[in-house]
Design an enzyme around this catalytic site. Structure first.
Site, mmCIF file in Angstrom:
data_model
loop_
_atom_site.group_PDB
_atom_site.id
_atom_site.type_symbol
_atom_site.label_atom_id
_atom_site.label_comp_id
_atom_site.label_asym_id
_atom_site.label_seq_id
_atom_site.Cartn_x
_atom_site.Cartn_y
_atom_site.Cartn_z
ATOM 1 N N GLY A 33 -13.416 -11.205 12.472
ATOM 2 C CA GLY A 33 -12.318 -10.756 13.120
ATOM 3 C C GLY A 33 -11.455 -11.292 12.324
ATOM 4 O O GLY A 33 -10.462 -11.715 13.164
ATOM 5 N N SER A 84 0.722 -1.186 0.174
ATOM 6 C CA SER A 84 -0.180 0.574 0.057
ATOM 7 C C SER A 84 0.474 1.448 0.051
ATOM 8 O O SER A 84 0.850 2.104 -0.443
ATOM 9 C CB SER A 84 -0.740 -0.314 1.192
ATOM 10 O OG SER A 84 -1.609 -1.097 1.382
ATOM 11 N N GLU A 95 -7.256 -19.529 18.806
ATOM 12 C CA GLU A 95 -7.786 -18.373 19.464
ATOM 13 C C GLU A 95 -7.950 -18.453 20.974
ATOM 14 O O GLU A 95 -8.448 -18.430 21.702
ATOM 15 C CB GLU A 95 -9.191 -18.301 18.651
ATOM 16 C CG GLU A 95 -10.302 -16.974 19.273
ATOM 17 C CD GLU A 95 -9.916 -15.579 18.379
ATOM 18 O OE1 GLU A 95 -8.830 -15.919 17.701
ATOM 19 O OE2 GLU A 95 -10.631 -15.305 18.705
ATOM 20 N N ASN A 150 -16.453 -6.837 17.745
ATOM 21 C CA ASN A 150 -15.024 -7.399 17.833
ATOM 22 C C ASN A 150 -14.150 -6.678 17.344
ATOM 23 O O ASN A 150 -13.354 -6.165 17.800
ATOM 24 C CB ASN A 150 -15.695 -8.610 17.207
ATOM 25 C CG ASN A 150 -15.732 -8.720 15.781
ATOM 26 O OD1 ASN A 150 -17.131 -9.099 15.041
ATOM 27 N ND2 ASN A 150 -15.291 -9.042 14.034
ATOM 28 N N HIS A 201 -18.987 -10.822 18.047
ATOM 29 C CA HIS A 201 -19.000 -12.299 18.661
ATOM 30 C C HIS A 201 -19.865 -12.417 19.809
ATOM 31 O O HIS A 201 -20.230 -11.706 20.755
ATOM 32 C CB HIS A 201 -17.595 -12.095 19.509
ATOM 33 C CG HIS A 201 -16.218 -12.593 18.295
ATOM 34 N ND1 HIS A 201 -16.520 -12.061 16.930
ATOM 35 C CD2 HIS A 201 -15.671 -12.025 18.692
ATOM 36 C CE1 HIS A 201 -15.385 -12.202 16.527
ATOM 37 N NE2 HIS A 201 -14.811 -12.062 17.100
ATOM 38 N N CYS A 224 -10.602 -9.998 20.337
ATOM 39 C CA CYS A 224 -11.567 -9.377 20.024
ATOM 40 C C CYS A 224 -12.673 -11.224 21.563
ATOM 41 O O CYS A 224 -13.680 -10.338 22.129
ATOM 42 C CB CYS A 224 -11.990 -9.369 19.292
ATOM 43 S SG CYS A 224 -11.913 -10.907 17.920
HETATM 44 N N1 LIG Z 1 -10.613 -7.969 12.774
HETATM 45 C C1 LIG Z 1 -10.759 -7.975 14.219
HETATM 46 O O1 LIG Z 1 -12.124 -8.486 14.242
HETATM 47 C C2 LIG Z 1 -10.054 -7.931 15.251
HETATM 48 C C3 LIG Z 1 -10.064 -7.976 16.703
HETATM 49 C C4 LIG Z 1 -8.855 -7.375 17.184
HETATM 50 C C5 LIG Z 1 -7.807 -7.674 17.065
HETATM 51 N N2 LIG Z 1 -7.598 -7.852 16.008
HETATM 52 C C6 LIG Z 1 -6.100 -8.012 15.142
HETATM 53 O O2 LIG Z 1 -5.863 -6.452 14.267
HETATM 54 C C7 LIG Z 1 -4.548 -6.983 13.334
HETATM 55 C C8 LIG Z 1 -5.040 -6.324 12.539
HETATM 56 O O3 LIG Z 1 -6.303 -7.815 12.025
HETATM 57 P P1 LIG Z 1 -6.952 -6.751 10.733
HETATM 58 O O4 LIG Z 1 -8.729 -8.052 11.016
HETATM 59 O O5 LIG Z 1 -6.919 -6.014 10.884
HETATM 60 O O6 LIG Z 1 -5.827 -8.031 9.758
HETATM 61 P P2 LIG Z 1 -6.352 -7.861 8.175
HETATM 62 O O7 LIG Z 1 -7.606 -7.032 8.087
HETATM 63 O O8 LIG Z 1 -5.596 -8.312 7.495
HETATM 64 O O9 LIG Z 1 -5.313 -6.303 7.827
HETATM 65 C C9 LIG Z 1 -3.908 -5.927 8.416
HETATM 66 C C10 LIG Z 1 -3.333 -4.926 8.107
HETATM 67 O O10 LIG Z 1 -1.711 -5.099 8.248
HETATM 68 C C11 LIG Z 1 -1.124 -4.474 7.359
HETATM 69 N N3 LIG Z 1 0.072 -5.148 6.976
HETATM 70 C C12 LIG Z 1 0.097 -7.137 6.400
HETATM 71 N N4 LIG Z 1 1.713 -7.116 6.774
HETATM 72 C C13 LIG Z 1 2.326 -6.047 7.073
HETATM 73 C C14 LIG Z 1 3.784 -5.651 7.050
HETATM 74 N N5 LIG Z 1 4.400 -6.375 6.935
HETATM 75 N N6 LIG Z 1 3.626 -4.625 7.466
HETATM 76 C C15 LIG Z 1 2.752 -3.676 7.659
HETATM 77 N N7 LIG Z 1 1.917 -4.136 7.640
HETATM 78 C C16 LIG Z 1 1.334 -5.102 7.274
HETATM 79 C C17 LIG Z 1 -1.895 -4.676 5.966
HETATM 80 O O11 LIG Z 1 -1.252 -4.043 4.506
HETATM 81 P P3 LIG Z 1 -2.115 -3.953 3.966
HETATM 82 O O12 LIG Z 1 -2.878 -3.764 3.274
HETATM 83 O O13 LIG Z 1 -0.904 -2.848 2.905
HETATM 84 O O14 LIG Z 1 -1.562 -5.461 3.241
HETATM 85 C C18 LIG Z 1 -3.444 -4.895 6.611
HETATM 86 O O15 LIG Z 1 -3.345 -3.045 7.267
HETATM 87 C C19 LIG Z 1 -4.283 -8.208 14.397
HETATM 88 O O16 LIG Z 1 -3.345 -8.619 14.717
HETATM 89 C C20 LIG Z 1 -5.533 -8.520 14.498
HETATM 90 O O17 LIG Z 1 -5.841 -9.932 15.392
HETATM 91 C C21 LIG Z 1 -8.569 -7.775 14.789
#
Ligand SMILES: NC(=O)c1ccc[n+]([C@@H]2O[C@H](COP(=O)([O-])OP(=O)(O)OC[C@H]3O[C@@H](n4cnc5c(N)ncnc54)[C@H](OP(=O)(O)O)[C@@H]3O)[C@@H](O)[C@H]2O)c1
Length: 360
Positions: free
Chosen positions: A188, A41, A211, A338, A251, A157
């Protein structure tokens, strides 16, 4: 009037990152100054970074994307200079967080949604209104690591709703053991790779890698006590089964608790409803009007109907019943949002508390 706090969102293009932007829009004192993500990005405007080559615009929040944020050029997270802001929110997978967060924390506080540092001895896992007294670990962490900043993660979450509801029950009646089965929303799993439509439509997936272990360990740590520069975990065991269901957000968890003291349904309802009044009284900008709401409707809580209460920041509990299989048993069902309380907006609320306490 509070001084402005300049913030960066790292992982801004993902599901949790987008929720940070939705919740930071019009924030009374936090100003989004930088967005970062992977090399994929970097260099693009935020709008272009979340637009697929097919033209599909991958903005998943109900709130519209602010035109101001859409114009910001996304930086490469590995090159981002955290000294340019007062606070970094990170929303990247654990492997990336392990590399990025310590680098940022050398100079700047980091509030993280990732699991990378949750299990380290000098790192608190904060839940608003539950264990903010664990902030005593922040100076310990800074000293141990020689950092000017620090890393404070929010929990997984699924842990969020569970630990939130167990806190008042543990304080009032003493928890002996906990069994929990979750029905977790697709959001999630994040955006990439996320949950494949072919897998989840007309289906329940009975396994989410890593999880259950996270929920079991984090709940004990959050409800533990700080002493000697670390957390002594709460002594009761937690056993979790985590499943994925065809729900977009929110959730649902079925919780069974064995307690030291007998408590009626009315007793449990009362402690849940009264929980967190002191925290709510702080009137932090992202805080809900109550941390837990109890419903007497036997068909609630439901994710579709209850996840957005108090803008996704309240845990809704229903179906509180006596459980006859466990000693002094009680059981209930909860719904917790979540990506709001369970990730981004919960992280912002933690940061607001830390600003109030002078840590940021
Ligand atoms: N989704 C939920 O409900 C939720 C809840 C609690 C916690 N979390 C935690 O929040 C974190 C993100 O989850 P998500 O669900 O938002 O994941 P996601 O939708 O897959 O988003 C991942 C993000 O990380 C970036 N990324 C990937 N590889 C990277 C790297 N090497 N260096 C820097 N940025 C990188 C991606 O950027 P690009 O677009 O450029 O690839 C994107 O912005 C995780 O640790 C997850 O466990 C998520």
């Amino acid at each position: 009037m509070k001084k402005k706090v300049k913030v960066a969102v790292v992982g801004a293009t993902g599901i949790a990152g987008q929720q940070f932007l939705a919740s930071l829009l019009d924030h009374p004192y936090m100003e989004v100054k930088a967005l970062a993500a992977s090399e994929r990005s970097a260099g693009k405007s935020y709008r272009d970074a979340i637009t697929d080559p097919s033209g599909a615009f991958r903005w998943y929040c109900q709130e519209p994307l602010s035109p101001e944020f859409a114009k910001i050029k996304v930086q490469d997270a590995s090159k981002f200079d955290a000294r340019s802001v007062d606070l970094v929110f990170t929303a990247v997978e654990s492997d990336a967080a392990k590399q990025l967060e310590p680098r940022y924390a050398q100079t700047t506080p980091v509030v993280s949604t990732a699991s990378a540092f949750r299990y380290e001895k000098d790192v608190p896992i904060f839940i608003p209104g539950v264990n903010m007294d664990h902030d005593r670990l922040i100076p310990v962490q800074k000293k141990n690591r020689g950092w000017k900043g620090f890393v404070t993660p929010v929990p997984n979450c699924t842990t969020m709703g569970l630990a939130m509801t167990l806190k008042p029950i543990h304080e009032a009646f003493g928890v002996l053991q906990v069994l929990m089965t979750s029905l977790q929303a697709c959001s999630g799993a994040g955006r990439s790779p996320g949950v494949i439509g072919l897998d989840i439509i007309d289906n329940v997936i009975p396994y989410i890698p890593k999880e259950e272990e996270k929920v079991e360990v984090e709940t004990q740590k959050i409800l533990g006590t700080v002493s000697g520069g670390t957390v002594t975990p709460a002594p009761f065991p937690v056993s979790a089964t985590c499943t994925r269901v065809a729900v977009l957000e929110g959730h649902t968890e079925a919780v069974y608790v064995s307690m030291k003291k007998h408590a009626t349904v009315e007793d449990v309802t009362k402690v849940l409803e009264e929980h967190g009044k002191d925290f709510v009284a702080l009137k932090l900008p992202s805080g809900p009007s109550s941390l837990i709401e109890v419903t007497g409707d036997p068909y609630r809580p439901q994710p579709r109907l209850d996840r957005d209460r108090s803008e996704g920041m309240v845990t809704t509990v229903g179906r509180i019943r006596q459980d006859h299989a466990l000693p002094n048993g009680i059981k209930y069902v909860l719904v917790s949002h979540n990506t709001k309380m369970g990730a981004a907006k919960g992280g912002i609320l933690v940061a607001e508390y830390l600003v109030n306490k002078g840590h940021i």
